[in-house]
Write a protein that holds these residues in place. Structure first.
Motif, PDB file in Angstrom:
ATOM      1  N   GLU A   1       0.806  -1.210   0.000  1.00 18.82           N
ATOM      2  CA  GLU A   1       0.000   0.000   0.000  1.00 18.82           C
ATOM      3  C   GLU A   1       0.848   1.274   0.000  1.00 18.82           C
ATOM      4  O   GLU A   1       0.333   2.366   0.105  1.00 18.82           O
ATOM      5  CB  GLU A   1      -0.929  -0.008   1.220  1.00 18.82           C
ATOM      6  CG  GLU A   1      -1.932  -1.155   1.199  1.00 18.82           C
ATOM      7  CD  GLU A   1      -2.648  -1.305   2.511  1.00 18.82           C
ATOM      8  OE1 GLU A   1      -2.010  -1.782   3.466  1.00 18.82           O
ATOM      9  OE2 GLU A   1      -3.817  -0.930   2.589  1.00 18.82           O
TER      10      GLU A   1
ATOM     11  N   ARG B   1       0.546   2.236  -9.873  1.00 17.65           N
ATOM     12  CA  ARG B   1      -0.433   2.183  -8.781  1.00 17.65           C
ATOM     13  C   ARG B   1      -1.762   1.650  -9.298  1.00 17.65           C
ATOM     14  O   ARG B   1      -2.283   2.119 -10.312  1.00 17.65           O
ATOM     15  CB  ARG B   1      -0.600   3.603  -8.220  1.00 17.65           C
ATOM     16  CG  ARG B   1      -1.117   3.674  -6.807  1.00 17.65           C
ATOM     17  CD  ARG B   1      -0.673   4.978  -6.145  1.00 17.65           C
ATOM     18  NE  ARG B   1      -1.647   5.416  -5.153  1.00 17.65           N
ATOM     19  CZ  ARG B   1      -2.569   6.341  -5.371  1.00 17.65           C
ATOM     20  NH1 ARG B   1      -2.635   6.944  -6.526  1.00 17.65           N
ATOM     21  NH2 ARG B   1      -3.423   6.651  -4.419  1.00 17.65           N
TER      22      ARG B   1
ATOM     23  N   ARG C   1      -5.877  -0.005  -8.304  1.00 15.23           N
ATOM     24  CA  ARG C   1      -6.992  -0.036  -7.360  1.00 15.23           C
ATOM     25  C   ARG C   1      -8.028  -1.027  -7.881  1.00 15.23           C
ATOM     26  O   ARG C   1      -7.971  -1.463  -9.043  1.00 15.23           O
ATOM     27  CB  ARG C   1      -7.608   1.350  -7.187  1.00 15.23           C
ATOM     28  CG  ARG C   1      -8.439   1.831  -8.359  1.00 15.23           C
ATOM     29  CD  ARG C   1      -9.078   3.185  -8.075  1.00 15.23           C
ATOM     30  NE  ARG C   1     -10.065   3.537  -9.092  1.00 15.23           N
ATOM     31  CZ  ARG C   1     -10.732   4.686  -9.132  1.00 15.23           C
ATOM     32  NH1 ARG C   1     -10.503   5.608  -8.203  1.00 15.23           N
ATOM     33  NH2 ARG C   1     -11.625   4.913 -10.079  1.00 15.23           N
TER      34      ARG C   1
ATOM     35  N   LYS D   1     -10.551  -3.333  -1.686  1.00 16.01           N
ATOM     36  CA  LYS D   1     -11.414  -2.462  -2.487  1.00 16.01           C
ATOM     37  C   LYS D   1     -11.542  -1.049  -1.945  1.00 16.01           C
ATOM     38  O   LYS D   1     -11.864  -0.122  -2.696  1.00 16.01           O
ATOM     39  CB  LYS D   1     -12.792  -3.095  -2.672  1.00 16.01           C
ATOM     40  CG  LYS D   1     -13.657  -3.136  -1.420  1.00 16.01           C
ATOM     41  CD  LYS D   1     -15.012  -3.732  -1.737  1.00 16.01           C
ATOM     42  CE  LYS D   1     -15.930  -3.770  -0.511  1.00 16.01           C
ATOM     43  NZ  LYS D   1     -17.249  -4.345  -0.832  1.00 16.01           N
TER      44      LYS D   1
ATOM     45  N   GLU E   1      -9.002   0.554  -0.525  1.00 11.79           N
ATOM     46  CA  GLU E   1      -7.695   1.211  -0.574  1.00 11.79           C
ATOM     47  C   GLU E   1      -7.652   2.171  -1.763  1.00 11.79           C
ATOM     48  O   GLU E   1      -8.142   1.860  -2.842  1.00 11.79           O
ATOM     49  CB  GLU E   1      -6.579   0.166  -0.715  1.00 11.79           C
ATOM     50  CG  GLU E   1      -6.532  -0.855   0.408  1.00 11.79           C
ATOM     51  CD  GLU E   1      -6.140  -0.244   1.733  1.00 11.79           C
ATOM     52  OE1 GLU E   1      -5.550   0.851   1.748  1.00 11.79           O
ATOM     53  OE2 GLU E   1      -6.416  -0.880   2.777  1.00 11.79           O
ATOM     54  N   GLU E   2      -7.016   3.321  -1.546  1.00 13.67           N
ATOM     55  CA  GLU E   2      -6.903   4.306  -2.624  1.00 13.67           C
ATOM     56  C   GLU E   2      -5.932   3.854  -3.706  1.00 13.67           C
ATOM     57  O   GLU E   2      -5.996   4.317  -4.841  1.00 13.67           O
ATOM     58  CB  GLU E   2      -6.459   5.647  -2.049  1.00 13.67           C
ATOM     59  CG  GLU E   2      -7.500   6.283  -1.133  1.00 13.67           C
ATOM     60  CD  GLU E   2      -7.043   7.633  -0.609  1.00 13.67           C
ATOM     61  OE1 GLU E   2      -5.917   8.060  -0.982  1.00 13.67           O
ATOM     62  OE2 GLU E   2      -7.788   8.257   0.152  1.00 13.67           O
ATOM     63  N   GLY E   3      -5.013   2.991  -3.338  1.00 16.16           N
ATOM     64  CA  GLY E   3      -4.053   2.499  -4.323  1.00 16.16           C
ATOM     65  C   GLY E   3      -3.110   1.497  -3.695  1.00 16.16           C
ATOM     66  O   GLY E   3      -2.869   1.532  -2.489  1.00 16.16           O
TER      67      GLY E   3
ATOM     68  N   ALA F   1      -4.991   3.304 -10.455  1.00 18.81           N
ATOM     69  CA  ALA F   1      -5.480   4.170  -9.379  1.00 18.81           C
ATOM     70  C   ALA F   1      -5.526   5.615  -9.829  1.00 18.81           C
ATOM     71  O   ALA F   1      -6.390   6.390  -9.401  1.00 18.81           O
ATOM     72  CB  ALA F   1      -4.582   4.028  -8.148  1.00 18.81           C
TER      73      ALA F   1
END
Length: 593
Positions: free
Chosen positions: A20, A76, A78, A155, A157-159, A194
């Protein structure tokens, strides 16, 4: 389903195997990538010679490789929540859609109450068949559950990131084994970049092309403009797929890659419904795929004009389809053979039976694997499976004979169209065979400076006696494989491995150049991904890097390294090459498309 995979993430303390925060920059063979667990730059699978070769290589020589892996690892990602929610709905209702396995098992057949041996034999055969199918379903269900478990955990997480490392040939892979972009259509449909980027003037067009590329029925063999037209003609279906993916007409299920197609349908629908589609932020990765990429590399190595035209290294109004080209040659040969005298030419009846069976699908697998050294036996078995699927020839002995004939004709057609590729493959195999006589593995260095050692050795046994039993442990010996029957012999394995090391080099060169140009980049061997708005820039870069790669004397350097390593051996001269101008690749619209 709770899941512990590889790594404790620094930001949350949970364990996923995806990071992360930015991966650690690679600095040495085993320094970099993950934050806490050690991770090597190459997957050597216990092969000491390969591991030591990389460890002994000066860091300065490997800097381009490290840089490329760092770039791939810092892309990155997502989770696409809308696609994931649709996948969950399908899965919770029992699967069976878009390639998802049925969540229920087949019922075992009831044993017949009879003494008839034939009926009992059929029952036993069917029982074994059902048991095998249920075991396969169980395995597929476990695989899907793992992928979905990771996706559900990530799911919000921002990236997150996928650190990469290499196989022994220099091809890059994400270290995390479950949910990644090298996976199935399910994985690719669930994942997206992302970072979003405005579509701009060209991005909307490339989204439309991407829809067509993901569809079935040969749409991806049309010209780029025809693909745009295909998508525009199906806008109602695309909107319906985005608005009512399961309740509507389900047009997206007709795609070859349904979940990826659904993701693009949703993205395209959202863009077209905004007042200004050009400013819409798109997160969908758009792919540019090579055309039978292994043969593209062989055509460039051999400067082969005929081969280059067959695999889109030259300009054309629409993409050349090498599989259709080989099928046409096979059909011509069979039509001529069908007219021959049966007393002189015993395969006449096979030629007559197959004339109406020859198409692209019959020869595709053989053409695809030809670059990896498919043998006559392998080609025969591939074609035999295709003929059995069709059921046009019912007699088993007739299918076998027809498959033998079709394999012979297909390999002959391949030899005609890709004569230069065949000669280079033969030269590489001959060199490997000579080296193997010294009980030495084939070694070479990729254009990016990565040392490669073929890891094929005879396997020995080490017996460990205990009070309860004798354990037989497999261990690698110092003897190199030289002939079939004990694994992949050097002369068979070296040509495909060498070409894989070249396509890995091309991908990493492209990754570095795309990063310098400010693009987001992801690569899946011969498939390069970026945002829709940046496809034109990436397309130019990957062509320039291909020309740059093959502007170097690759085969000459390889021969020189062999002669330096084995001065007492005599290697064959380099094969003759043609006069194809590599710069034509720069203007070829369908080289990658």
């Amino acid at each position: 389903m709770d899941i512990n995979i590889i790594l404790i993430c620094r930001s949350s303390g949970r364990r996923y195997g995806v990071i992360e925060c930015d991966p650690v920059v690679l600095k040495d063979y085993d320094k970099g990538a993950y934050l806490f667990l050690p991770s090597a730059v190459m997957r050597t699978h216990g092969v000491k010679q390969q591991r030591e070769a990389v460890k002994r290589t000066p860091q300065e020589q490997l800097m381009s490789v490290f840089e490329a892996l760092d770039i791939l690892g810092t892309t990155r990602w997502r989770v696409n929540k809308r696609v994931l929610s649709i996948v969950d709905r399908i899965w919770n209702s029992g699967g069976r859609l878009a390639g998802l396995v049925d969540r229920s098992d087949l019922c075992s057949p009831t044993k017949p109450e009879t003494d008839d041996e034939l009926l009992l034999k059929k029952w036993k055969w069917k029982t074994r068949s059902v048991k095998k199918e249920n075991m396969e379903r169980h395995s597929q269900r476990c695989d899907i559950e793992l992928k979905l478990a990771v996706a559900r955990k990530m799911k919000e997480e921002e990236g997150f990131y996928y650190p990469h490392n290499l196989d022994f040939r220099g091809r890059a892979y994400p270290m995390h084994p479950y949910l990644n972009h090298l996976g199935s259509d399910l994985c690719r449909g669930i994942l997206e970049f992302a970072e979003g980027r405005p579509l701009g003037d060209s991005g909307l067009r490339w989204l439309k092309i991407h829809v067509a590329n993901l569809f079935a029925g040969g749409v991806d063999k049309l010209s780029l403009e025809a693909r745009v037209a295909f998508t525009e003609n199906h806008l109602d279906d695309i909107f319906d797929s985005a608005d009512r993916p399961l309740e509507g007409r389900r047009w997206w299920l007709n795609a070859e890659d349904p979940f990826q197609c659904l993701a693009v349908c949703i993205n395209l629908t959202e863009a077209l419904r905004t007042p200004s589609p050009e400013t819409f932020l798109s997160h969908v990765p758009v792919h540019q795929d090579g055309s039978c990429n292994g043969l593209q590399h062989y055509a460039a190595l051999g400067r082969d004009k005929l081969g280059a035209a067959a695999v889109n290294l030259v300009t054309g109004e629409k993409p050349a389809d090498v599989y259709s080209g080989i099928a046409a040659r096979v059909l011509d040969i069979m039509r001529r053979d069908a007219q021959k005298d049966p007393e002189v030419f015993p395969d006449v009846h096979h030629a007559r039976a197959l004339v109406n069976q020859v198409n692209r699908k019959l020869v595709k697998q053989t053409v695809m694997t030809s670059v990896y050294g498919v043998t006559y036996i392998g080609a025969r078995d591939q074609i035999k499976r295709r003929l059995k699927e069709r059921g046009a020839i019912l007699d088993d002995s007739e299918i076998f004979g027809a498959s033998c004939y079709a394999a012979k004709v297909t390999l002959a057609a391949l030899g005609e169209m890709f004569e230069a590729a065949r000669s280079i493959m033969s030269w590489l195999g001959d060199c490997a065979k000579i080296i193997a006589t010294q009980n030495q593995p084939v070694r070479w260095t990729t254009p990016l400076g990565l040392p490669v050692v073929q890891p094929y050795h005879r396997v020995g046994r080490h017996l460990v006696k205990t009070s309860l039993q004798i354990l037989a442990l497999r261990r690698e010996t110092d003897k190199t494989l030289t002939r079939a029957g004990h694994g992949p012999p050097a002369e068979d394995s070296f040509p495909p491995n060498f070409v894989h090391s070249l396509d890995g080099s091309h991908m990493m060169m492209t990754a570095v150049a795309c990063k310098k140009a400010g693009l987001t980049f992801a690569g899946v061997h011969d498939s390069y991904w970026t945002h829709a708005c940046d496809v034109d820039v990436m397309s130019r870069i990957l062509r320039e890097k291909f020309v740059e790669l093959y502007g170097t004397p690759i085969l000459e350097n390889l021969l020189e390294s062999f002669e330096q390593s084995f001065p007492s051996l005599s290697f064959p001269s380099l094969p003759d090459r043609g006069d194809f101008d590599l710069k034509e690749v720069l203007d070829s619209p369908y080289f990658f498309n």
